[in-house]
Enzyme design. Structure first.
Site, PDB file in Angstrom:
ATOM      1  N   GLU A 127      22.364  67.134  66.485  1.00  0.00           N
ATOM      2  CA  GLU A 127      22.755  68.162  65.524  1.00  0.00           C
ATOM      3  C   GLU A 127      24.285  68.235  65.482  1.00  0.00           C
ATOM      4  OE1 GLU A 127      21.312  72.156  66.241  1.00  0.00           O
ATOM      5  OE2 GLU A 127      21.955  72.794  64.257  1.00  0.00           O
ATOM      6  N   ALA A 269      23.355  74.681  74.310  1.00  0.00           N
ATOM      7  CA  ALA A 269      22.148  73.902  74.530  1.00  0.00           C
ATOM      8  C   ALA A 269      21.606  73.450  73.183  1.00  0.00           C
ATOM      9  CB  ALA A 269      21.087  74.743  75.246  1.00  0.00           C
ATOM     10  N   GLU A 271      17.949  72.362  70.908  1.00  0.00           N
ATOM     11  CA  GLU A 271      16.501  72.559  70.839  1.00  0.00           C
ATOM     12  C   GLU A 271      15.698  71.319  70.458  1.00  0.00           C
ATOM     13  OE1 GLU A 271      18.790  73.868  68.647  1.00  0.00           O
ATOM     14  OE2 GLU A 271      18.017  73.855  66.600  1.00  0.00           O
ATOM     15  N   GLU A 305      16.440  78.452  72.870  1.00  0.00           N
ATOM     16  CA  GLU A 305      16.057  77.068  72.548  1.00  0.00           C
ATOM     17  C   GLU A 305      14.546  76.943  72.443  1.00  0.00           C
ATOM     18  OE1 GLU A 305      18.554  75.561  71.552  1.00  0.00           O
ATOM     19  OE2 GLU A 305      20.064  76.771  72.589  1.00  0.00           O
ATOM     20  N   HIS A 308      13.313  78.227  69.135  1.00  0.00           N
ATOM     21  CA  HIS A 308      13.562  77.302  68.022  1.00  0.00           C
ATOM     22  C   HIS A 308      12.339  76.438  67.730  1.00  0.00           C
ATOM     23  CE1 HIS A 308      17.597  77.712  66.525  1.00  0.00           C
ATOM     24  NE2 HIS A 308      18.211  77.417  67.649  1.00  0.00           N
TER      25      HIS A 308
HETATM   26  N1  PHE Z   1      21.321  74.325  67.703  1.00  0.00           N
HETATM   27  C1  PHE Z   1      21.935  74.698  68.951  1.00  0.00           C
HETATM   28  C2  PHE Z   1      21.481  76.126  69.226  1.00  0.00           C
HETATM   29  O1  PHE Z   1      22.004  77.073  68.716  1.00  0.00           O
HETATM   30  C3  PHE Z   1      23.404  74.667  68.968  1.00  0.00           C
HETATM   31  C4  PHE Z   1      24.036  73.331  68.813  1.00  0.00           C
HETATM   32  C5  PHE Z   1      24.594  72.969  67.606  1.00  0.00           C
HETATM   33  C6  PHE Z   1      24.095  72.457  69.860  1.00  0.00           C
HETATM   34  C7  PHE Z   1      25.197  71.747  67.446  1.00  0.00           C
HETATM   35  C8  PHE Z   1      24.704  71.246  69.716  1.00  0.00           C
HETATM   36  C9  PHE Z   1      25.265  70.890  68.501  1.00  0.00           C
HETATM   37  O2  PHE Z   1      20.549  76.359  69.850  1.00  0.00           O
HETATM   38 ZN    ZN Z   2      20.162  77.974  68.065  1.00  0.00          ZN
END
Ligand code: PHE
Ligand code: ZN
Length: 883
Positions: A127, A269, A271, A305, A308
């Site tokens: 991500e 972190a 997910e 996480e 998610h």
């Molecule tokens: N999606 C993750 C969260 O909020 C955050 C994240 C974004 C981690 C981009 C890494 C890179 O749980």
């Molecule tokens: Zn998140």
């Protein structure tokens, strides 16, 4: 100024992908510098796409080895390839198979995006747009595919091999030292949720039976030897899973759930489906190395996480503009979880403190943006307090407006309708509109309009008519790109409090059965009838909306709320409001009488007499003054951090003196008996005890130093040890330097503890701090490549040390600018985040403001800035608000 030539991505330009990828088979042969990736993609044209579009796959720093279409290797002229893209002009109009071989180097990957190494282990972060650093792909969240991943590695190098989904097969590769594992994830997902891990890792595990009786194996992988430090995280995971079943009816959907802790990670972190990857700071805890706050963060992030899995994974986002759809909602869910597991009012106060410190600040800065932005240059720069924290407040307001039952029915409908799809904010709101029959189009403005609304309130009591009238008016200041602001739909949870604490008999038909009035016009008035004596209005109970409130009530009346309000949040708020008035006045040289300060101290003292023992955690929050950054934000312009620091120190001293007996009593009586436990009640006692120590030290540094030194010696957990060291850092002298040195020696092999040690020293509000920090950058445990270390030492300096970062000679700004440029070459995301510390520059007084501007311009001038830093620096310098 640097002209940013990077293209702007706009929400209005969204169109569906021209191709779809139904399934992905990845074969990854791990190697430190030459990892081979063979991707086999089952593709077809998207019926909703353009009929004659070329097939254009995203890449980022990729090295293409070969590409084959339906098994036939393509000749050079049949495609176009660069590190950033792979394009096939004439792609089939029928389903086809594309096989792509790339080579990547995880060892030189310092951006920590894509496949990289941390402490010798292999891991991934995809991500938002990291999958394209592994293979060419349609790297966008609305392309959902079923993944099968085969991972192969040297057996000694990486005995543990993990992927998304369920394990299906593993074995050794004949005639070699290599072994492999195959993982299959049956749930279609976007590429940003892909992950793999290979390495030497210790493991703890536990079985979990879901509400429908499915067996799931939960496991956490950590650096070998640290397994026992993951126990709390595993326990938090189990509690999160149970809670999501009970409160949202959501069940886990794979046979295994794995979490891996790594020490090099850009965020908290991630997910990834069935394979969460964590910053080890949010997994590892022992009483000796972690504070109560660390335990609370671990619990919250493990839950976040995990949650998610439904809000983000099963229902994902159509495009990155919808980021709040998963993040705001999931923050809301983790906040609810923590509130249920701990003390709801205490947790609510903590949430609001962060919201104000980070999101309100962002909203008033050049970086202000809507919860759902309409354009971006670099999506990594939109993982912000606004998207996360304000996004969560929107969900909470929705629940406040429609009520608990309809909220749950709306969530159920949202999951039913959107499961397995990539959804939008509109899909989310439609579910609630449909179950309630309400028109939520006005409410939807919360996603579109940036800036924090201000609500001005005037109260008037008419003793003859026995009515109490409230006039409310809302307004929002212009923000970048948005000059004109509309009225928002603001839920005001409110009530009247009588001076003697008796229940109010007033009624108002504009207030619903849950005590909520909806302010959805620029101005409105409501009247309570049957009010037999002068009341005090208690507004925005529980912080029912993310707004700033201006209220024309004298301090004495506000302090009635501290004493009698049934809403704990507003009791705390009342004390904070009075403290803030005094602090802002003292900081700006306005007249403040001793009597005013004494009245406030006396109110605190009698609060301590009556209530502190019932809920020590709450009491600790009440006696803690707004931070220097909070005060700066309140003042808002021509800020001089030095006068703020002096004002706050003086207030702490005065309160410490006049409440000394109470504080002393807490300090002596709230000692821990028995072994350390991170539960909320024990943590609350420790926090009141340590808040007392802090005020005692402010009142009498000699006494403070003696108590702190003694506590540092005798402490049996990190919370108490760190709290005493923190008090010592406010007291210059030999004792402090000795204590700092001993602490550093004692934990020299504990990077996460040294981070706390870095942070404490970076926050010392004295002129020598900058030199101290430069010295600490030479410490063997410090590394400019590790985000935790950099944030602990340099990020905290810029964010927490108001007086030294904002030095009048500009040295703090120049230092940060130099670090931003240095880190930008290694890790642009880290650099961009550090740079956001400049977002307050426009509110500083002249001298500081021009030093800050100079530092920003020195960054902007540099050639080859990353897109991340280029975007933040140009927005920070952008001329006027509302352009
Ligand atoms: N999606 C993750 C969260 O909020 C955050 C994240 C974004 C981690 C981009 C890494 C890179 O749980
Ligand atoms: Zn998140």
């Amino acid at each position: 100024m640097r002209i940013d030539t990077n293209p702007i991505v706009r929400l209005e330009d969204y169109r569906p992908s021209d191709f779809l990828i139904d399934s992905v088979e990845l074969d990854v042969r791990l190697h430190p510098t030459e990892t081979r990736v063979i991707a086999t993609l089952a593709m077809r044209p998207n019926p909703e796409g353009r009929p004659d579009a070329p097939l254009a796959l995203d890449g980022d720093e990729l090295n293409l080895k070969s590409v084959a279409l339906n098994g036939r290797t393509l000749a050079g002229e049949e495609f176009e390839a660069s590190p950033q893209a792979l394009t096939i002009a004439q792609a089939p109009r029928q389903p086809f198979t594309l096989t792509i071989e790339t080579e990547i180097n995880p060892t030189t990957n310092t951006k920590l995006m894509g496949l990289y190494r941390s402490s010798g282990n292999y891991c991934t972060q995809c991500e938002a747009e990291g999958f394209r650093r592994i293979t060419y792909f349609l790297d966008r969240p609305d392309v959902l595919s079923v993944y099968t991943t085969r991972i192969e590695a040297e057996g000694d190098d990486a005995p543990v091999l993990l992927g998304n989904g369920n394990p299906v097969e593993s074995g050794t590769v004949d005639g070699s030292d290599r072994h492999y594992a195959v993982w299959h994830d049956p749930h279609p997902k976007p590429s940003y949720l892909f992950a793999l891990v290979g390495g030497r890792l210790g493991r703890i595990a536990k079985n979990f039976t879901t509400m429908s009786g499915r067996e799931v194996e939960l496991a956490i992988y950590v650096e070998p030897g640290k397994e026992d430090r993951a126990d709390y995280a595993l326990d938090a995971l189990e509690r999160s899973m149970r809670w999501d079943e009970r409160v949202f009816g959501r069940e886990y959907d794979l046979d295994v759930f794995n979490i891996v802790a790594v020490s090099d990670f850009n965020m908290g972190a991630m997910e990834n489906k069935g394979l969460n990857i964590f910053n080890d700071k949010y997994v590892l805890a022992s009483p000796e190395t972690a504070t109560d706050m660390d335990y609370a963060h671990i619990e919250a992030i493990i839950a976040h996480e995990y949650f998610h899995n439904w809000t983000g994974n099963r229902v994902t986002c159509r495009d990155w503009f919808q980021l709040c759809l998963k993040e705001g909602l999931t923050v809301f869910r983790d906040q609810e979880f923590s509130s249920d597991e701990r003390s709801r009012p205490v947790h609510r106060i903590a949430e609001v403190k962060t919201l104000r410190a980070r999101q309100f600040l962002e909203d008033s800065s050049p970086l202000a943006h809507p919860v759902r932005p309409t354009q971006y240059r670099e999506i990594n720069n939109f993982y912000t307090a606004t998207v996360y924290e304000k996004g969560a407040e929107i969900v909470r307001m929705l629940k406040t407006i429609i009520g608990d039952e309809d909220f749950r029915r709306g969530m159920d409908l949202y999951f039913d309708r959107c499961d397995g799809t990539a959804a939008t904010v509109e899909d989310f709101l439609r579910a609630f509109a449909d179950v309630t029959g309400r028109d939520l189009s006005h409410f939807a403005r919360w996603y579109e309009q940036s800036g924090t609304p201000r609500v001005k309130v005037k109260g008037r009591y008419d003793p003859d008519a026995q009515t109490y009238r409230l006039d409310l008016a809302q307004s929002t200041s212009p923000t970048p790109g948005q000059v004109k602001k509309d009225a928002m739909a603001i839920p005001v949870a409110l009530g009247l409090v009588m001076h003697d604490g008796s229940p109010s008999n007033g009624t108002c038909d504009r207030v619903d059965s849950r005590g909520v009035f909806l302010l959805d016009k620029p101005e409105d008035s409501i009247a309570f009838t049957g009010v037999t004596s002068l009341p005090v209005p208690s507004l925005f109970r529980g912080f029912s909306a993310p707004v700033k409130v201006s209220l024309d009530l004298p301090n004495e009346e506000l302090l009635v709320l501290l004493r009698h309000d049934m809403d704990a949040f507003n009791r705390w708020q009342a004390a904070q409001t009075v403290a803030m008035r005094l602090l802002a006045a003292l900081s700006t040289g306005a007249e403040v009488s001793d009597a005013e300060i004494d009245a406030f101290s006396a109110a605190l003292a009698s609060f301590m007499d009556r209530d502190a023992c019932e809920d020590p955690a709450f009491a600790a929050l009440v006696v803690t003054l707004p931070s220097e950054a909070d005060i700066a934000q309140e003042i808002g312009r021509d800020v001089n951090p030095d006068t703020i620091h002096r004002a706050r120190s003086e207030m702490r001293r005065r309160i410490g003196l006049s409440c000394a007996n109470h504080l002393r009593r807490f300090y002596e009586s709230l000692t821990d008996t028995g072994p350390y436990s991170p539960d909320a009640a024990s943590a609350g006692r420790r926090s009141l005890r340590n808040a007392s120590l802090d005020l005692l030290a402010a009142a009498d540094p000699g006494v403070g130093e003696a108590l702190a030194v003694q506590q540092l010696e005798s402490a049996v957990n990190m919370t108490d040890r760190l709290a005493s060291l923190s008090v010592l850092t406010t007291l210059p002298g030999e004792a402090r330097e000795k204590a700092i040195a001993r602490f550093g020696e004692r934990y020299r092999n504990e990077p996460l503890v040294l981070d706390k040690w870095f942070t404490l020293q970076a926050a010392i509000p004295e002129n020598g701090t900058l030199e101290r920090i430069k010295g600490l950058m030479q410490h063997p445990a410090f590394s400019i490549a590790n985000p935790n270390r950099v944030r602990a030492l340099i990020g905290s300096f810029a964010m927490l040390n108001q007086v030294q970062f904002n030095r009048a000679d500009g040295a703090g700004y120049r230092f940060l600018a130099s670090i931003v440029l240095r880190t930008d070459e290694l890790n642009p995301q880290l650099a961009a985040r550090l740079l956001t510390a400049f977002s307050t520059w426009r509110m500083m007084e002249n001298t500081r403001r021009s030093h800050a501007e100079e530092a920003l311009r020195s960054i902007a001038q540099k050639p080859n800035l990353s897109r991340d830093v280029g975007d933040i620096v140009s927005r920070s310098l952008e001329e006027s608000q509302g352009k």
